[in-house]
Design a protein around this motif. Structure first.
Motif, mmCIF file in Angstrom:
data_model
loop_
_atom_site.group_PDB
_atom_site.id
_atom_site.type_symbol
_atom_site.label_atom_id
_atom_site.label_comp_id
_atom_site.label_asym_id
_atom_site.label_seq_id
_atom_site.Cartn_x
_atom_site.Cartn_y
_atom_site.Cartn_z
ATOM 1 N N UNK A 1 0.819 -1.204 0.000
ATOM 2 C CA UNK A 1 0.000 0.000 0.000
ATOM 3 C C UNK A 1 0.851 1.252 0.000
ATOM 4 N N UNK A 2 0.203 2.350 -0.299
ATOM 5 C CA UNK A 2 0.911 3.633 -0.376
ATOM 6 C C UNK A 2 1.454 4.025 1.002
ATOM 7 N N UNK A 3 2.420 4.934 1.009
ATOM 8 C CA UNK A 3 2.978 5.459 2.269
ATOM 9 C C UNK A 3 1.846 5.981 3.150
ATOM 10 N N UNK A 4 1.944 5.734 4.438
ATOM 11 C CA UNK A 4 0.967 6.287 5.380
ATOM 12 C C UNK A 4 -0.367 5.561 5.434
ATOM 13 N N UNK A 5 -0.425 4.351 4.895
ATOM 14 C CA UNK A 5 -1.692 3.609 4.988
ATOM 15 C C UNK A 5 -1.688 2.651 6.186
ATOM 16 N N UNK B 1 -3.790 -5.041 -0.067
ATOM 17 C CA UNK B 1 -3.389 -3.639 -0.200
ATOM 18 C C UNK B 1 -4.191 -2.767 0.764
ATOM 19 N N UNK B 2 -3.514 -1.982 1.581
ATOM 20 C CA UNK B 2 -4.191 -1.021 2.443
ATOM 21 C C UNK B 2 -4.301 0.300 1.696
ATOM 22 N N UNK B 3 -5.458 0.936 1.827
ATOM 23 C CA UNK B 3 -5.645 2.240 1.193
ATOM 24 C C UNK B 3 -6.081 3.245 2.264
ATOM 25 N N UNK B 4 -5.993 4.523 1.934
ATOM 26 C CA UNK B 4 -6.492 5.569 2.837
ATOM 27 C C UNK B 4 -6.772 6.801 1.988
ATOM 28 N N UNK B 5 -7.636 7.692 2.490
ATOM 29 C CA UNK B 5 -7.908 8.893 1.712
ATOM 30 C C UNK B 5 -6.731 9.879 1.845
ATOM 31 N N UNK B 6 -6.719 10.870 0.962
ATOM 32 C CA UNK B 6 -5.586 11.796 0.892
ATOM 33 C C UNK B 6 -5.340 12.497 2.239
ATOM 34 N N UNK C 1 -9.690 -0.551 3.132
ATOM 35 C CA UNK C 1 -9.606 0.894 3.395
ATOM 36 C C UNK C 1 -9.352 1.131 4.884
ATOM 37 N N UNK C 2 -8.365 1.938 5.188
ATOM 38 C CA UNK C 2 -7.988 2.154 6.596
ATOM 39 C C UNK C 2 -8.401 3.538 7.112
ATOM 40 N N UNK C 3 -8.993 4.380 6.246
ATOM 41 C CA UNK C 3 -9.344 5.739 6.675
ATOM 42 C C UNK C 3 -10.377 5.685 7.803
ATOM 43 N N UNK D 1 -10.195 -2.632 13.972
ATOM 44 C CA UNK D 1 -11.186 -2.824 12.900
ATOM 45 C C UNK D 1 -10.503 -3.286 11.610
ATOM 46 N N UNK D 2 -9.363 -2.691 11.334
ATOM 47 C CA UNK D 2 -8.617 -3.042 10.112
ATOM 48 C C UNK D 2 -8.189 -4.506 10.192
ATOM 49 N N UNK D 3 -7.686 -4.879 11.372
ATOM 50 C CA UNK D 3 -7.256 -6.257 11.577
ATOM 51 C C UNK D 3 -8.408 -7.243 11.420
ATOM 52 N N UNK D 4 -9.568 -6.866 11.928
ATOM 53 C CA UNK D 4 -10.744 -7.747 11.810
ATOM 54 C C UNK D 4 -11.079 -7.988 10.346
ATOM 55 N N UNK D 5 -11.019 -6.915 9.553
ATOM 56 C CA UNK D 5 -11.351 -7.086 8.128
ATOM 57 C C UNK D 5 -10.322 -7.984 7.433
#
Ligand code: S3P
Length: 184
Positions: free
Chosen positions: A16-20, A107-112, A159-161, A167-171
Motif C-alpha cells: 500500500x501507499x505510504x501512510x496507509x 493492499x491497504x488504502x487511505x484517503x488523501x 480501506x484504513x481511513x 477494525x482493520x485487523x478484523x477485516x
C-alpha cells in the motif's frame, strides 16, 4: 482471484501507499495470528546499518530497489510470515510475482487527508520529499495517480481511513478466513 494455492502456511503480505498503516497493521496481525512479523524496510535498514533516507541519499533509489527485490525473493521462500512492505514495492512487477508465489497480497488504502496527516514529517520518506516542491498534497496525489494501477495487482484491498487498527485487523482476518489461511 484464484485462491487455490493458499493454505495455513501461506504468507500474508501487506502492500500500500505510504501512510496507509502497513507496519502497524502487519505487526498487530502477526501477533494475533501467532506468526513472525517482517517489515522489508526495517530489515533493509538493519542489514545496511543505515536509514532508508540515507540509503537513498548516498547510494540512490536503484540500489534501494535492488535490495528490496533481494529481500522479497528471500522472504517469498519462507512460510507463515506476515510481511509489511515499503510503498514502492509495486514498482517492480517481479516483486509482486514473488510475493504472490507463497502468499496473499492485501493492499491497504487511505484517503488523501489521512495519508497527508500520517506523512507530514519531512526527512523520512525520500520519494515523497523529492516529489514535494511545496505542496505535499499534490505530491501525494501525483504519486498515487502514478501507482494506482500497480496497487490493483493486490488480491484484496482494505480501506484504513477513519478506522481503528483493531477494525482493520478484523477485516483482514475475515479475508484470511475466507481463503483458508486462518481456520474458521
Ligand atoms: C517508498 C516508501 C517507503 C520506503 C521508501 C520508498 C515508496 O516505505 O520503502 O522510502 O517509494 O513509496 P513506507 O511506505 O513504509 O513509507
Amino acid at each position: 482471484m484464484s485462491a487455490f494455492h493458499l493454505n495455513k502456511q501461506s504468507n500474508v503480505v501487506i502492500i500500500g501507499f505510504m501512510g496507509t498503516g502497513k507496519s502497524s497493521s502487519g505487526e498487530m496481525l502477526a501477533s494475533r495470528m501467532g506468526r513472525k512479523f517482517v517489515d522489508t524496510d526495517k530489515l533493509i535498514e538493519e542489514r545496511e546499518g543505515m536509514r532508508i533516507n540515507t540509503i537513498f541519499a548516498e547510494k540512490g533509489e536503484d540500489y534501494f530497489r535492488d535490495l528490496e527485490t533481494k529481500t522479497v525473493a528471500e522472504l517469498s521462500e519462507k512460510r507463515r510470515l506476515v510481511i509489511s512492505t515499503g510503498g514502492g514495492i509495486v514498482k517492480r512487477h517481479e516483486n509482486m510475482e514473488l510475493l504472490k508465489k507463497n502468499g496473499i497480497v492485501i493492499c491497504l488504502t487511505a484517503d488523501i487527508d489521512t495519508i497527508l496527516m500520517r506523512t507530514e514529517k519531512k526527512g523520512e520518506r525520500p520519494v515523497l520529499d523529492r516529489e514535494d516542491t511545496g505542496d505535499r498534497r499534490s505530491a501525494i496525489e501525483k504519486l498515487i495517480d502514478e501507482r494506482k494501477e500497480l496497487y490493483e495487482q493486490a488480491d484484496y484491498s482494505v480501506d484504513t481511513s477513519d478506522r481503528s487498527p483493531l477494525e482493520i485487523n478484523e477485516e483482514i482476518l475475515q479475508i484470511l478466513r475466507r481463503v483458508g489461511i486462518v481456520g474458521a
